[in-house]
Scaffold this motif. Structure first.
Motif, PDB file in Angstrom:
ATOM      1  N   ARG A 297      -7.199  -6.887  -2.328  1.00 39.63           N
ATOM      2  CA  ARG A 297      -5.787  -6.492  -2.293  1.00 39.63           C
ATOM      3  C   ARG A 297      -5.552  -5.434  -3.368  1.00 39.63           C
ATOM      4  O   ARG A 297      -5.651  -5.719  -4.562  1.00 39.63           O
ATOM      5  N   LEU A 298      -5.230  -4.238  -2.921  1.00 32.70           N
ATOM      6  CA  LEU A 298      -4.966  -3.108  -3.816  1.00 32.70           C
ATOM      7  C   LEU A 298      -3.602  -2.510  -3.503  1.00 32.70           C
ATOM      8  O   LEU A 298      -3.406  -1.294  -3.612  1.00 32.70           O
ATOM      9  N   ASP A 299      -2.655  -3.349  -3.129  1.00 28.69           N
ATOM     10  CA  ASP A 299      -1.331  -2.873  -2.773  1.00 28.69           C
ATOM     11  C   ASP A 299      -0.601  -2.324  -4.000  1.00 28.69           C
ATOM     12  O   ASP A 299      -0.619  -2.913  -5.067  1.00 28.69           O
ATOM     13  N   LYS A 300       0.006  -1.180  -3.816  1.00 28.01           N
ATOM     14  CA  LYS A 300       0.804  -0.516  -4.860  1.00 28.01           C
ATOM     15  C   LYS A 300      -0.010  -0.319  -6.145  1.00 28.01           C
ATOM     16  O   LYS A 300       0.454  -0.559  -7.252  1.00 28.01           O
ATOM     17  N   CYS A 301      -1.234   0.149  -6.001  1.00 28.64           N
ATOM     18  CA  CYS A 301      -2.100   0.376  -7.160  1.00 28.64           C
ATOM     19  C   CYS A 301      -2.218   1.858  -7.516  1.00 28.64           C
ATOM     20  O   CYS A 301      -3.007   2.221  -8.392  1.00 28.64           O
ATOM     21  N   PHE A 302      -1.477   2.731  -6.829  1.00 28.85           N
ATOM     22  CA  PHE A 302      -1.498   4.175  -7.095  1.00 28.85           C
ATOM     23  C   PHE A 302      -2.935   4.705  -7.004  1.00 28.85           C
ATOM     24  O   PHE A 302      -3.421   5.382  -7.907  1.00 28.85           O
ATOM     25  N   LEU A 303      -3.582   4.389  -5.894  1.00 26.52           N
ATOM     26  CA  LEU A 303      -4.974   4.788  -5.714  1.00 26.52           C
ATOM     27  C   LEU A 303      -5.110   6.300  -5.626  1.00 26.52           C
ATOM     28  O   LEU A 303      -4.253   6.995  -5.077  1.00 26.52           O
ATOM     29  N   SER A 304      -6.225   6.811  -6.145  1.00 29.19           N
ATOM     30  CA  SER A 304      -6.508   8.239  -6.126  1.00 29.19           C
ATOM     31  C   SER A 304      -7.598   8.538  -5.102  1.00 29.19           C
ATOM     32  O   SER A 304      -8.196   7.630  -4.514  1.00 29.19           O
ATOM     33  N   LEU A 305      -7.883   9.842  -4.922  1.00 32.00           N
ATOM     34  CA  LEU A 305      -8.972  10.242  -4.030  1.00 32.00           C
ATOM     35  C   LEU A 305     -10.296   9.662  -4.512  1.00 32.00           C
ATOM     36  O   LEU A 305     -11.132   9.224  -3.711  1.00 32.00           O
ATOM     37  N   GLY A 306     -10.482   9.619  -5.837  1.00 25.72           N
ATOM     38  CA  GLY A 306     -11.711   9.052  -6.386  1.00 25.72           C
ATOM     39  C   GLY A 306     -11.880   7.585  -6.027  1.00 25.72           C
ATOM     40  O   GLY A 306     -12.987   7.125  -5.725  1.00 25.72           O
ATOM     41  N   ASP A 307     -10.775   6.830  -6.033  1.00 20.62           N
ATOM     42  CA  ASP A 307     -10.821   5.413  -5.660  1.00 20.62           C
ATOM     43  C   ASP A 307     -11.216   5.249  -4.199  1.00 20.62           C
ATOM     44  O   ASP A 307     -12.057   4.413  -3.850  1.00 20.62           O
ATOM     45  N   LEU A 308     -10.588   6.051  -3.319  1.00 20.57           N
ATOM     46  CA  LEU A 308     -10.926   5.982  -1.893  1.00 20.57           C
ATOM     47  C   LEU A 308     -12.356   6.440  -1.644  1.00 20.57           C
ATOM     48  O   LEU A 308     -13.052   5.880  -0.799  1.00 20.57           O
ATOM     49  N   SER A 309     -12.787   7.453  -2.375  1.00 19.98           N
ATOM     50  CA  SER A 309     -14.157   7.947  -2.220  1.00 19.98           C
ATOM     51  C   SER A 309     -15.172   6.879  -2.627  1.00 19.98           C
ATOM     52  O   SER A 309     -16.215   6.712  -1.987  1.00 19.98           O
ATOM     53  N   TYR A 310     -14.867   6.145  -3.701  1.00 20.92           N
ATOM     54  CA  TYR A 310     -15.748   5.051  -4.122  1.00 20.92           C
ATOM     55  C   TYR A 310     -15.832   3.988  -3.024  1.00 20.92           C
ATOM     56  O   TYR A 310     -16.921   3.511  -2.677  1.00 20.92           O
ATOM     57  N   MET A 311     -14.689   3.634  -2.436  1.00 17.79           N
ATOM     58  CA  MET A 311     -14.680   2.626  -1.380  1.00 17.79           C
ATOM     59  C   MET A 311     -15.394   3.108  -0.124  1.00 17.79           C
ATOM     60  O   MET A 311     -16.017   2.312   0.591  1.00 17.79           O
ATOM     61  N   SER A 312     -15.317   4.397   0.145  1.00 14.65           N
ATOM     62  CA  SER A 312     -15.889   4.917   1.389  1.00 14.65           C
ATOM     63  C   SER A 312     -17.359   5.305   1.273  1.00 14.65           C
ATOM     64  O   SER A 312     -18.036   5.480   2.286  1.00 14.65           O
ATOM     65  N   ASN A 313     -17.876   5.415   0.039  1.00 19.27           N
ATOM     66  CA  ASN A 313     -19.263   5.874  -0.124  1.00 19.27           C
ATOM     67  C   ASN A 313     -20.168   4.897  -0.867  1.00 19.27           C
ATOM     68  O   ASN A 313     -21.348   4.764  -0.523  1.00 19.27           O
ATOM     69  N   THR A 314     -19.660   4.235  -1.874  1.00 18.47           N
ATOM     70  CA  THR A 314     -20.508   3.449  -2.772  1.00 18.47           C
ATOM     71  C   THR A 314     -20.278   1.955  -2.671  1.00 18.47           C
ATOM     72  O   THR A 314     -21.239   1.178  -2.635  1.00 18.47           O
ATOM     73  N   MET A 315     -19.040   1.541  -2.632  1.00 13.55           N
ATOM     74  CA  MET A 315     -18.713   0.118  -2.661  1.00 13.55           C
ATOM     75  C   MET A 315     -19.261  -0.593  -1.432  1.00 13.55           C
ATOM     76  O   MET A 315     -19.234  -0.064  -0.313  1.00 13.55           O
ATOM     77  N   ASN A 316     -19.754  -1.821  -1.632  1.00 17.10           N
ATOM     78  CA  ASN A 316     -20.265  -2.627  -0.532  1.00 17.10           C
ATOM     79  C   ASN A 316     -19.089  -3.266   0.206  1.00 17.10           C
ATOM     80  O   ASN A 316     -18.508  -4.240  -0.258  1.00 17.10           O
ATOM     81  N   THR A 317     -18.735  -2.696   1.350  1.00 11.90           N
ATOM     82  CA  THR A 317     -17.619  -3.224   2.144  1.00 11.90           C
ATOM     83  C   THR A 317     -18.100  -3.840   3.455  1.00 11.90           C
ATOM     84  O   THR A 317     -17.304  -4.107   4.347  1.00 11.90           O
ATOM     85  N   SER A 318     -19.387  -4.075   3.573  1.00  6.30           N
ATOM     86  CA  SER A 318     -19.947  -4.555   4.840  1.00  6.30           C
ATOM     87  C   SER A 318     -19.532  -5.987   5.175  1.00  6.30           C
ATOM     88  O   SER A 318     -19.663  -6.421   6.318  1.00  6.30           O
ATOM     89  N   HIS A 319     -19.034  -6.748   4.165  1.00  7.77           N
ATOM     90  CA  HIS A 319     -18.599  -8.118   4.397  1.00  7.77           C
ATOM     91  C   HIS A 319     -17.084  -8.268   4.243  1.00  7.77           C
ATOM     92  O   HIS A 319     -16.562  -9.384   4.266  1.00  7.77           O
ATOM     93  N   LEU A 320     -16.369  -7.162   4.115  1.00  4.45           N
ATOM     94  CA  LEU A 320     -14.934  -7.199   3.849  1.00  4.45           C
ATOM     95  C   LEU A 320     -14.172  -7.741   5.053  1.00  4.45           C
ATOM     96  O   LEU A 320     -14.283  -7.221   6.168  1.00  4.45           O
ATOM     97  N   LYS A 321     -13.403  -8.813   4.841  1.00  5.77           N
ATOM     98  CA  LYS A 321     -12.624  -9.416   5.917  1.00  5.77           C
ATOM     99  C   LYS A 321     -11.141  -9.088   5.814  1.00  5.77           C
ATOM    100  O   LYS A 321     -10.447  -9.029   6.825  1.00  5.77           O
ATOM    101  N   MET A 322     -10.653  -8.920   4.599  1.00  5.57           N
ATOM    102  CA  MET A 322      -9.232  -8.641   4.404  1.00  5.57           C
ATOM    103  C   MET A 322      -9.079  -7.446   3.467  1.00  5.57           C
ATOM    104  O   MET A 322      -9.643  -7.430   2.375  1.00  5.57           O
ATOM    105  N   LEU A 323      -8.323  -6.425   3.892  1.00  7.66           N
ATOM    106  CA  LEU A 323      -8.090  -5.242   3.079  1.00  7.66           C
ATOM    107  C   LEU A 323      -6.617  -4.896   3.103  1.00  7.66           C
ATOM    108  O   LEU A 323      -6.021  -4.711   4.169  1.00  7.66           O
ATOM    109  N   ASP A 324      -6.009  -4.825   1.911  1.00  3.36           N
ATOM    110  CA  ASP A 324      -4.590  -4.474   1.780  1.00  3.36           C
ATOM    111  C   ASP A 324      -4.474  -3.229   0.913  1.00  3.36           C
ATOM    112  O   ASP A 324      -4.725  -3.261  -0.287  1.00  3.36           O
ATOM    113  N   LEU A 325      -4.118  -2.120   1.547  1.00  5.13           N
ATOM    114  CA  LEU A 325      -3.923  -0.846   0.847  1.00  5.13           C
ATOM    115  C   LEU A 325      -2.453  -0.430   0.884  1.00  5.13           C
ATOM    116  O   LEU A 325      -2.134   0.729   0.614  1.00  5.13           O
ATOM    117  N   SER A 326      -1.568  -1.341   1.195  1.00  3.91           N
ATOM    118  CA  SER A 326      -0.156  -1.003   1.372  1.00  3.91           C
ATOM    119  C   SER A 326       0.457  -0.476   0.076  1.00  3.91           C
ATOM    120  O   SER A 326       0.038  -0.814  -1.027  1.00  3.91           O
TER     121      SER A 326
END
Length: 478
Positions: A297-326
């Motif tokens: 849950r990363l709701d209202k965390c003021f995420l940056s491009l670097g944060d999204l890039s980390y999630m999309s390239n490096t972070m292990n999200t292969s088992h992620l069941k719940m994602l909150d980016l609201s």
């Protein structure tokens, strides 16, 4: 087993003869008393499940006090009986008090572990239960030398902190009762009190820790977090709704503290950082996790491009069941967001993109429709308060409704511009014809989807401007 039909109000359902007999027995204390002396042990579970579900306190107390097994797990007792359709959330405080008093205040109960985890207790209810345990322990006539381990979930606030401390002190001195916590939620407490509560937790039993809404600042977090390291079985940590501002942590002390704690918890899978400003620091605090994240849950965390890039390239999200980016402005990171969704599409069950300003980018609609085809397990999808025009949103809703596993879509729409919103909004607009004119295009589009009509999909709609829920969710068989 012969089935019998029982009428409950306007509801008709089938109950087995065993359950009918169990209801009859547990409704009468004398019958229950005779039954516990004669029925086989394997029937105790059915009798207790029925007594709890029917809120029969006398029968519940008697059955618990005579429980014939070493372990009493109330969740297993209730969920193993599919006919009851009763959950831990339905248990009353009276029944919890009854169970705890019976365990602590009698010597005839054979259970050495009483697991009550999953019962949702408010702060006041928990205080009532702890008072009952202390009083029952004082009146116990035959305390045994064997400890009884009682485990349930704690909700601790200012008003019940002292009774929690008193109970832990009382039972730490006792040879009879060991009071333990599975999941703890502590709210509105000082750093010192949080540290004291964490000190009560057993590292082998505690598996959930919710420290949201404690106004923890950088200094407070550095005081509290190191005490969590020893809780090696923690699977979930919630730090949301504090006052962290990690971009201002120039030296990285707080980020380092969080990282060290997260990396010291080998089973940590569920993380909530919502409503804290973590801009640009996501990788710094999460790149040493020992287990793949299952809920983030990363709701209202003021995420940056670097944060999204980390999630999309490096972070292990292969088992992620719940994602909150609201609540994050993601309109400038569409490609990175797409990569995040594609990397987690095989495991994701819930996705929340509310209020992410996606309509501000013309590429958003096509991206969402394109990625919908990749999801394999998605069941809940929320895309409220993004300002999509009707044509775009209908396309998105249709694409996600085509996912075979999807059961719920949450959206917002703009009602007629001629409507003047006020206190009578629900009555005058949503109950009137306007509701149908606004939603008719969605209903028509979803009705056109192919399927065997065996899957039920709910479309939950709110008004974009007021947040009011349209009277009834639209339900479709797809």
């Amino acid at each position: 087993m012969k089935e019998m039909m029982v009428m409950t109000g306007s509801e008709m359902r089938f109950k087995s003869l065993v359950h009918i007999c169990a209801s009859k027995i547990t409704s009468n204390y004398q019958m229950t008393k005779e039954a516990v002396s004669s029925v086989p042990h394997e029937l105790f579970q059915i009798l207790l499940a029925v007594a709890v579900s029917n809120n029969q306190a006398p029968a519940t107390k008697l059955l618990v006090s005579r429980w014939p097994y070493k372990v009493l797990n109330l969740c297993n007792v209730l969920t193993s009986d599919t006919q009851l359709q009763f959950s831990l959330a339905d248990i009353t405080t009276q029944i919890m008090v009854t169970v705890l008093s019976a365990v602590v205040g009698t010597s005839s109960c054979q259970a050495k572990v009483v697991d009550l985890q999953g019962v949702r207790l408010r702060c006041v209810d928990m205080a009532t239960c702890l008072h009952a345990m202390i009083n029952a322990f004082k009146t116990s006539s035959n305390p045994t030398s064997d400890k009884v381990k009682v485990i349930f979930d704690w909700t601790v606030e200012e008003q019940n902190f002292h009774i929690v401390s008193k109970a832990m002190n009382t039972f730490s001195e006792s040879c009879k009762v060991e009071l333990q916590c599975g999941k703890m939620k502590a709210e509105g407490l000082s750093e010192n009190r949080l540290i004291r509560l964490i000190g009560f937790l057993d590292k082998d039993i505690a598996h959930g820790l919710n420290l949201s809404l404690n106004s923890l600042s950088h200094s407070g977090l550095k005081m509290v977090l190191p005490h969590i390291k020893r809780l090696e079985n923690l699977r979930s940590v919630d730090l949301s709704y504090n006052i962290l501002n990690l971009p201002r942590d120039i030296s990285g002390d707080v980020c380092k503290c969080i990282k060290e704690v997260f990396s010291s918890l080998p089973r940590l899978q569920d993380i909530s950082l919502g409503y804290n400003r973590i801009t640009g620091r996501l990788m710094e605090i999460m790149n040493s996790l020992q287990s793949p994240v299952r809920s983030l849950r990363l709701d209202k965390c003021f995420l940056s491009l670097g944060d999204l890039s980390y999630m999309s390239n490096t972070m292990n999200t292969s088992h992620l069941k719940m994602l909150d980016l609201s609540g994050n402005t993601l309109s400038n990171y569409i490609k990175s967001l797409e990569n995040v969704l594609l990397r987690s599409c095989h495991s994701l069950v819930q996705l929340n993109l509310d209020g992410t300003s996606l309509a501000n980018n013309d590429l958003s609609s096509n991206m969402l429709k394109r990625t919908a085809a990749s999801f394999k397990k998605l069941a809940k999808f929320s895309i409220q308060y993004n300002g999509f025009v009707s044509v775009e949103q209908i396309g998105i809703v249709t694409a996600y409704a085509s996912i075979p596993t999807l059961r719920l879509i949450r959206i917002t729409v703009q009602a007629s511009s001629e409507v003047i919103y006020g206190n009578e909004f629900l009555e005058d607009v949503l109950l009137g014809g306007n509701r149908f004119s606004v939603l008719s295009e969605y209903q028509e589009a979803l009705d056109q989807l192919p399927g065997d009509k065996s899957r039920v999909l709910t479309l939950e709609v709110r008004d974009e401007l007021t947040g009011c829920l349209f009277v009834d969710a639209l339900t479709f068989r797809l």
